[in-house]
Design a protein around this motif. Structure first.
Motif, PDB file in Angstrom:
ATOM      1  N   ASN A 265     -82.051  13.429 -10.505  1.00  8.13           N
ATOM      2  CA  ASN A 265     -80.712  13.598 -11.061  1.00  8.13           C
ATOM      3  C   ASN A 265     -80.150  12.209 -11.355  1.00  8.13           C
ATOM      4  OD1 ASN A 265     -77.720  14.255 -11.099  1.00  8.13           O
ATOM      5  ND2 ASN A 265     -78.576  16.288 -10.722  1.00  8.13           N
TER       6      ASN A 265
ATOM      7  N   LEU B  64     -76.675  22.680  -6.803  1.00 15.42           N
ATOM      8  CA  LEU B  64     -77.236  22.492  -8.149  1.00 15.42           C
ATOM      9  C   LEU B  64     -78.429  21.541  -8.122  1.00 15.42           C
ATOM     10  CD1 LEU B  64     -74.003  22.241 -10.325  1.00 15.42           C
ATOM     11  CD2 LEU B  64     -75.710  24.079 -10.357  1.00 15.42           C
ATOM     12  N   ILE B  65     -78.265  20.438  -7.426  1.00 16.10           N
ATOM     13  CA  ILE B  65     -79.365  19.477  -7.320  1.00 16.10           C
ATOM     14  C   ILE B  65     -80.513  20.088  -6.513  1.00 16.10           C
ATOM     15  CG2 ILE B  65     -80.061  17.188  -6.480  1.00 16.10           C
ATOM     16  CD1 ILE B  65     -77.168  16.256  -7.063  1.00 16.10           C
TER      17      ILE B  65
ATOM     18  N   GLU C  52     -66.777  20.810  -3.495  1.00 16.64           N
ATOM     19  CA  GLU C  52     -67.403  20.111  -4.609  1.00 16.64           C
ATOM     20  C   GLU C  52     -68.745  19.513  -4.169  1.00 16.64           C
ATOM     21  OE1 GLU C  52     -66.586  16.332  -7.597  1.00 16.64           O
ATOM     22  OE2 GLU C  52     -64.888  17.256  -6.573  1.00 16.64           O
ATOM     23  N   TYR C  53     -68.778  18.970  -2.960  1.00 21.18           N
ATOM     24  CA  TYR C  53     -70.016  18.393  -2.439  1.00 21.18           C
ATOM     25  C   TYR C  53     -71.126  19.444  -2.375  1.00 21.18           C
ATOM     26  CZ  TYR C  53     -73.411  16.366   0.790  1.00 21.18           C
ATOM     27  OH  TYR C  53     -74.574  15.921   1.360  1.00 21.18           O
ATOM     28  N   TYR C  54     -70.840  20.595  -1.760  1.00 20.50           N
ATOM     29  CA  TYR C  54     -71.872  21.616  -1.601  1.00 20.50           C
ATOM     30  C   TYR C  54     -72.234  22.277  -2.929  1.00 20.50           C
ATOM     31  CZ  TYR C  54     -71.934  20.972   3.395  1.00 20.50           C
ATOM     32  OH  TYR C  54     -72.083  20.427   4.649  1.00 20.50           O
ATOM     33  N   ASP C  55     -71.266  22.400  -3.856  1.00 19.87           N
ATOM     34  CA  ASP C  55     -71.593  22.926  -5.185  1.00 19.87           C
ATOM     35  C   ASP C  55     -72.584  22.007  -5.889  1.00 19.87           C
ATOM     36  OD1 ASP C  55     -69.858  25.047  -4.778  1.00 19.87           O
ATOM     37  OD2 ASP C  55     -68.251  24.210  -6.013  1.00 19.87           O
ATOM     38  N   THR C  56     -72.319  20.708  -5.824  1.00 24.13           N
ATOM     39  CA  THR C  56     -73.218  19.728  -6.438  1.00 24.13           C
ATOM     40  C   THR C  56     -74.553  19.723  -5.712  1.00 24.13           C
ATOM     41  OG1 THR C  56     -71.308  18.389  -7.078  1.00 24.13           O
ATOM     42  CG2 THR C  56     -73.462  17.309  -7.129  1.00 24.13           C
ATOM     43  N   TYR C  57     -74.503  19.771  -4.392  1.00 28.28           N
ATOM     44  CA  TYR C  57     -75.728  19.792  -3.591  1.00 28.28           C
ATOM     45  C   TYR C  57     -76.598  20.985  -3.990  1.00 28.28           C
ATOM     46  CZ  TYR C  57     -78.834  19.430   0.430  1.00 28.28           C
ATOM     47  OH  TYR C  57     -79.937  19.297   1.221  1.00 28.28           O
TER      48      TYR C  57
ATOM     49  N   LEU D 277     -76.005  11.830  -3.878  1.00 26.88           N
ATOM     50  CA  LEU D 277     -74.873  12.446  -3.182  1.00 26.88           C
ATOM     51  C   LEU D 277     -74.357  11.576  -2.047  1.00 26.88           C
ATOM     52  CD1 LEU D 277     -76.011  16.150  -3.117  1.00 26.88           C
ATOM     53  CD2 LEU D 277     -74.041  15.210  -4.316  1.00 26.88           C
TER      54      LEU D 277
END
Length: 146
Positions: free
Chosen positions: A49, A118-119, A111-116, A53
């Protein structure tokens, strides 16, 4: 600033739950979960990515070793709280998210876990062809600049 809350068993357990939820039909070994988690949090470093994070640090591989020490506590938290199921196999124990875990997975709003998550989906897909041992070797190779 102290980072006492970071990489504690509960936080680690939540990240592992995000991995298991991102590929909820699959079972994962503890080794694979640890490797994927490290690659997800440093996804830019592993060319998965465009972002990491966690802040890039020269000590990131020490962090990997520290995570391995709390891995069993994090998995134990998920098992005791009935968020994942354990399957005994020829490879050892395999872990899979269950319905209760999926409920938590879909309820987490951050937001952190949503991004996590996805990655995690991208990382899991890109690393499917790697065995557990190859994932660990890949991390070691990146550590030594190979």
């Amino acid at each position: 600033m102290s980072n006492v809350l970071f990489n504690m068993p509960f936080e680690y357990a939540m990240r592992l739950l995000m991995i298991l939820g991102a590929d909820y039909q699959s079972e994962f070994s503890s080794s694979r979960l640890a490797s994927l988690d490290f690659m997800i949090t440093y996804s830019k470093y592993f060319k998965i990515n465009e972002i990491n994070l966690h802040p890039d640090s020269q000590y990131k591989f020490s962090e990997y070793a520290a995570r391995l020490q709390i891995l069993s506590s994090a998995i134990n938290y998920l098992v005791v709280n009935n968020l994942i199921n354990v399957q005994d196999s020829q490879e050892g124990f395999l872990y899979k998210i269950n319905e209760r875990g999926l409920t938590i997975y879909f309820q987490v709003e951050s937001e952190y876990y949503d991004t996590y998550a996805l990655i995690a989906s991208d990382t899991i897909e890109k690393m499917k062809r790697f065995t557990n041992q190859l994932l660990v070797e890949h991390i070691r190779e990146r550590r030594y600049g190979r």
